[in-house]
Design an enzyme around this catalytic site. Structure first.
Site, PDB file in Angstrom:
ATOM      1  N   LYS A  53       0.834  -1.203   0.000  1.00 16.44           N
ATOM      2  CA  LYS A  53       0.000   0.000   0.000  1.00 16.44           C
ATOM      3  C   LYS A  53       0.866   1.249   0.000  1.00 16.44           C
ATOM      4  CE  LYS A  53      -3.917  -2.142   2.384  1.00 16.44           C
ATOM      5  NZ  LYS A  53      -4.588  -2.366   3.672  1.00 16.44           N
ATOM      6  N   GLN A  97      -5.539  -1.740   9.573  1.00 16.06           N
ATOM      7  CA  GLN A  97      -5.368  -3.060   8.962  1.00 16.06           C
ATOM      8  C   GLN A  97      -6.004  -4.146   9.814  1.00 16.06           C
ATOM      9  OE1 GLN A  97      -3.889  -3.677   5.936  1.00 16.06           O
ATOM     10  NE2 GLN A  97      -4.447  -5.811   6.162  1.00 16.06           N
ATOM     11  N   ASP A 120     -11.577   2.455   3.641  1.00 13.97           N
ATOM     12  CA  ASP A 120     -11.921   1.042   3.486  1.00 13.97           C
ATOM     13  C   ASP A 120     -13.401   0.865   3.167  1.00 13.97           C
ATOM     14  OD1 ASP A 120     -10.100  -1.018   3.454  1.00 13.97           O
ATOM     15  OD2 ASP A 120      -9.836  -1.087   5.614  1.00 13.97           O
TER      16      ASP A 120
END
Length: 289
Positions: A53, A97, A120
């Site tokens: 990422k 995460q 997200d």
């Protein structure tokens, strides 16, 4: 011959366009989109994902930062960090995460992120907006999957019969919502579904997101169907570790009209759509749209 949907190549082209778009907003605003990723613990797969990422964010001109907390971090510590990031004007996207250690409640953390910074797409506000077709930050994996479906079938998916295997909040449910928005006729099947194989075999679009290695074979596939394999499963084969999807690629691929491989299918698109969401969040927060 298998007609592979090359998610890695599609994501690469998407990043090239993103780099152009990011440069354009920098020119207009004098600011750069900022993405912050929070990693709790030292899960090897999560560390690899976080590194990717960061690398791809830098590639397109997004400023990427990381915050790492030990696996023993408390929920209060993580909530305090999220609050700090919520109030940081340089941060336009926040990603915590997953999975998180057992002492931390994922739902509590995801709900604490400001909806406008929730790149997200997991915050209840964004989930609710998706369900009613309102403008929101979309979950990355389902959004990327729709891109790949349109790449294979064209932009007009109306009237097609779509079946989603799996009902998770992260993939299955939002995938179904996005396909409904495309005017598909959508069915979700799961572990309690009767005649699941027959239902799948009637799908023009089949999305597998169930987390069972190679569960779906050619018998589940309609001739010429578009098959999107979201599964990522680590198995032992011939004494070696191997990544496979929820679909038996070799057998299903001979029957499908188009199919994503694992790896190199949906996975690269997930990160690409995270970067798309970060740019979208930046433009909305900085009032550039």
């Amino acid at each position: 011959m298998i007609n592979k949907i090359d998610g890695a190549a599609y994501a690469s082209n998407l990043r090239k366009q993103l780099a152009i778009d990011v440069a354009a907003v920098k020119e207009i605003s004098g600011k750069s989109p900022g993405l912050t990723v929070v990693l709790v613990g030292e899960d090897p797969a999560s560390q690899v994902y976080v590194r990717k990422k960061g690398e791809q964010a830098a590639e397109v001109g997004i400023i990427s930062t990381e915050h790492r907390l030990p696996a023993t971090a408390s929920q209060a510590e993580l909530l305090a960090l999220v609050e700090t990031l919520n109030n940081d004007a340089q941060v336009h996207g926040i990603l915590v995460q997953l999975p998180l250690p057992s002492q931390i409640d994922e739902k509590t953390i995801l709900t604490a992120i400001l909806p406008e910074k929730d790149v997200d797409g997991f915050h209840p506000v964004n989930v609710g907006k998706l369900s009613i077709g309102d403008e929101s930050l979309l979950p990355c994996t389902p959004h990327g999957s729709v891109h790949l479906i349109k790449h294979a079938l064209g932009d007009d998916l109306s009237g097609l019969n779509a079946v989603v295997v799996g009902r998770s909040n992260i993939v299955g449910k939002p995938m179904a919502a996005l396909l409904l928005q495309e005017s598909c006729t959508v069915t979700i099947v799961h572990s309690r579904t009767k005649n699941i194989e027959a239902i799948c075999a009637n799908a023009d679009i089949l999305v597998a997101a169930v987390g069972r290695p190679e569960m779906i074979n050619a018998d589940w596939i309609k001739e010429g169907a578009c098959v999107i394999d979201v599964g990522i499963n680590r198995i032992q084969r011939d004494g070696k570790n191997k990544l496979v999807g929820d679909v038996d690629y070799a057998s299903a691929g001979e029957k499908a009209g188009a199919i994503t491989p694992v790896p190199g299918g949906v996975g690269p698109m997930t990160i690409a759509m995270l970067l798309v969401n970060t740019l979208t969040a930046f433009k909305r927060i900085e009032k550039l749209t």
